[in-house]
Design a protein around this motif. Sequence first.
Motif, PDB file in Angstrom:
ATOM      1  N   ARG A 147      20.544 -18.382 -12.885  1.00 38.29           N
ATOM      2  CA  ARG A 147      20.795 -16.950 -12.977  1.00 38.29           C
ATOM      3  C   ARG A 147      20.654 -16.559 -14.437  1.00 38.29           C
ATOM      4  O   ARG A 147      21.294 -17.134 -15.311  1.00 38.29           O
ATOM      5  CB  ARG A 147      22.198 -16.614 -12.466  1.00 38.29           C
ATOM      6  CG  ARG A 147      22.482 -15.127 -12.463  1.00 38.29           C
ATOM      7  CD  ARG A 147      23.839 -14.820 -11.899  1.00 38.29           C
ATOM      8  NE  ARG A 147      23.906 -15.043 -10.463  1.00 38.29           N
ATOM      9  CZ  ARG A 147      24.997 -14.819  -9.726  1.00 38.29           C
ATOM     10  NH1 ARG A 147      26.094 -14.376 -10.296  1.00 38.29           N
ATOM     11  NH2 ARG A 147      24.998 -15.039  -8.429  1.00 38.29           N
ATOM     12  N   VAL A 148      19.786 -15.581 -14.684  1.00 39.86           N
ATOM     13  CA  VAL A 148      19.500 -15.166 -16.050  1.00 39.86           C
ATOM     14  C   VAL A 148      20.091 -13.776 -16.284  1.00 39.86           C
ATOM     15  O   VAL A 148      19.763 -12.837 -15.561  1.00 39.86           O
ATOM     16  CB  VAL A 148      17.977 -15.118 -16.308  1.00 39.86           C
ATOM     17  CG1 VAL A 148      17.694 -14.831 -17.772  1.00 39.86           C
ATOM     18  CG2 VAL A 148      17.305 -16.410 -15.863  1.00 39.86           C
ATOM     19  N   ALA A 149      20.958 -13.653 -17.270  1.00 41.79           N
ATOM     20  CA  ALA A 149      21.494 -12.343 -17.640  1.00 41.79           C
ATOM     21  C   ALA A 149      20.707 -11.837 -18.840  1.00 41.79           C
ATOM     22  O   ALA A 149      20.574 -12.550 -19.833  1.00 41.79           O
ATOM     23  CB  ALA A 149      22.970 -12.450 -17.975  1.00 41.79           C
ATOM     24  N   LEU A 150      20.160 -10.619 -18.754  1.00 40.45           N
ATOM     25  CA  LEU A 150      19.386 -10.060 -19.853  1.00 40.45           C
ATOM     26  C   LEU A 150      20.152  -8.912 -20.509  1.00 40.45           C
ATOM     27  O   LEU A 150      20.895  -8.184 -19.849  1.00 40.45           O
ATOM     28  CB  LEU A 150      18.027  -9.547 -19.374  1.00 40.45           C
ATOM     29  CG  LEU A 150      17.062 -10.590 -18.823  1.00 40.45           C
ATOM     30  CD1 LEU A 150      17.235 -10.743 -17.325  1.00 40.45           C
ATOM     31  CD2 LEU A 150      15.616 -10.214 -19.126  1.00 40.45           C
ATOM     32  N   LEU A 151      19.929  -8.782 -21.789  1.00 38.05           N
ATOM     33  CA  LEU A 151      20.624  -7.777 -22.597  1.00 38.05           C
ATOM     34  C   LEU A 151      19.642  -7.315 -23.662  1.00 38.05           C
ATOM     35  O   LEU A 151      19.037  -8.147 -24.334  1.00 38.05           O
ATOM     36  CB  LEU A 151      21.839  -8.472 -23.227  1.00 38.05           C
ATOM     37  CG  LEU A 151      22.491  -7.902 -24.464  1.00 38.05           C
ATOM     38  CD1 LEU A 151      23.334  -6.713 -24.046  1.00 38.05           C
ATOM     39  CD2 LEU A 151      23.383  -8.952 -25.120  1.00 38.05           C
ATOM     40  N   SER A 152      19.450  -5.998 -23.813  1.00 40.82           N
ATOM     41  CA  SER A 152      18.508  -5.533 -24.829  1.00 40.82           C
ATOM     42  C   SER A 152      19.247  -5.113 -26.098  1.00 40.82           C
ATOM     43  O   SER A 152      20.443  -4.812 -26.054  1.00 40.82           O
ATOM     44  CB  SER A 152      17.676  -4.359 -24.298  1.00 40.82           C
ATOM     45  OG  SER A 152      18.486  -3.219 -24.155  1.00 40.82           O
TER      46      SER A 152
END
Lengths: 230, 120
Positions: A147-152
């Motif tokens: 599971r990949v959590a992305l944040l910009s």
Amino acid sequence: MTTRIVELRRGILKKNDELAAGLRTRYNAAGVLVLNLVSSPGTGKTAFLEFTLRELRAGGARVAGLVGDLETDNDARRLAASGAPVRQINTHGICHLDAEMIDKHLTGWADAAGAQAVQLSGLDYLFIENVGNLVCPSSYDLGEKIRVALLSVTEGEDKPLKYPTLFNSADAAVITKIDIAQPCGFDRDLALKNINEIRPGIRIFETSSKTGAGMEDWLDYLAAERAALN
Amino acid sequence: MHELSIAASIVDAVTESAAAYPGARVREVRLRVGALASVIEDSLQFCWGITVEGTPLEGSKLVVKILPVVAHCTACGKDGELPSLKSFRCPYCGEPATDLRQGRELEIESIEIDAVEETV
């Protein structure tokens, strides 16, 4: 009438968990690495995935994507430009993907030419782009390995602190749009610290889908995880 | 946000289990919900009344027990409750906590029913 207490000890999302366990078994049997990408709307999941699909295909890998949105097939069309088979899942108001939706969309999946059915056994990687939401997707197992959590960089360094349930359930974290970190006043050290407070020791990638910065590390990580399946 | 789906899942599960007691009325449903389960009790209670309408659970009370996150510390060997979700560190020695032993639960512990007396 008698009043009695009946012990149930039953998971509320048991049905989803059972379906997800079945999917996991199928993924493993097929030897496909499955990733579930989760972030807020606008973090750049689709651009990140466009880059990833394109590069993996250029390297000879067999890749495919399932992409969740409430409405429209805009993302699927964008991602299909990579040449990989991509299928849109419209949830029509539901704020997350669940295992049943994945199960349904793995059936009768034709490729771009509309001829050949996409089979798990014919894939090295399957990417699932979840609905943009940092709350609900954390409860729904899709059978994924990672599971990949992305944040910009535009979202604020405290996102992991605001949404600990999601970031704590992630296996990898990706910071996107680092090409505009400076004008956004992005505090890199603070962001890394916050991610580590919520999910100590998590693998973090700092990337730009525009310039390709950090993508090599990400692609190496994918290749190593894929190789570890065998 | 997804509490309506959660409420619907609870009603389905309880209806299925209560089917073993024909004619029974469900009075209370007791849940165990971990602090990391992404479920807001107020939203769930708000959805409950709507969801149980017209089901064997109509009029039932929902009791939610929130469970704190418990981490097992690999450094000092203790199990400790995290005081908040702001920092995942051992409450005793401050080392990063990666081995969570409690906090993701989302389960129906028990139900209280008015069962019709069995006739022999």
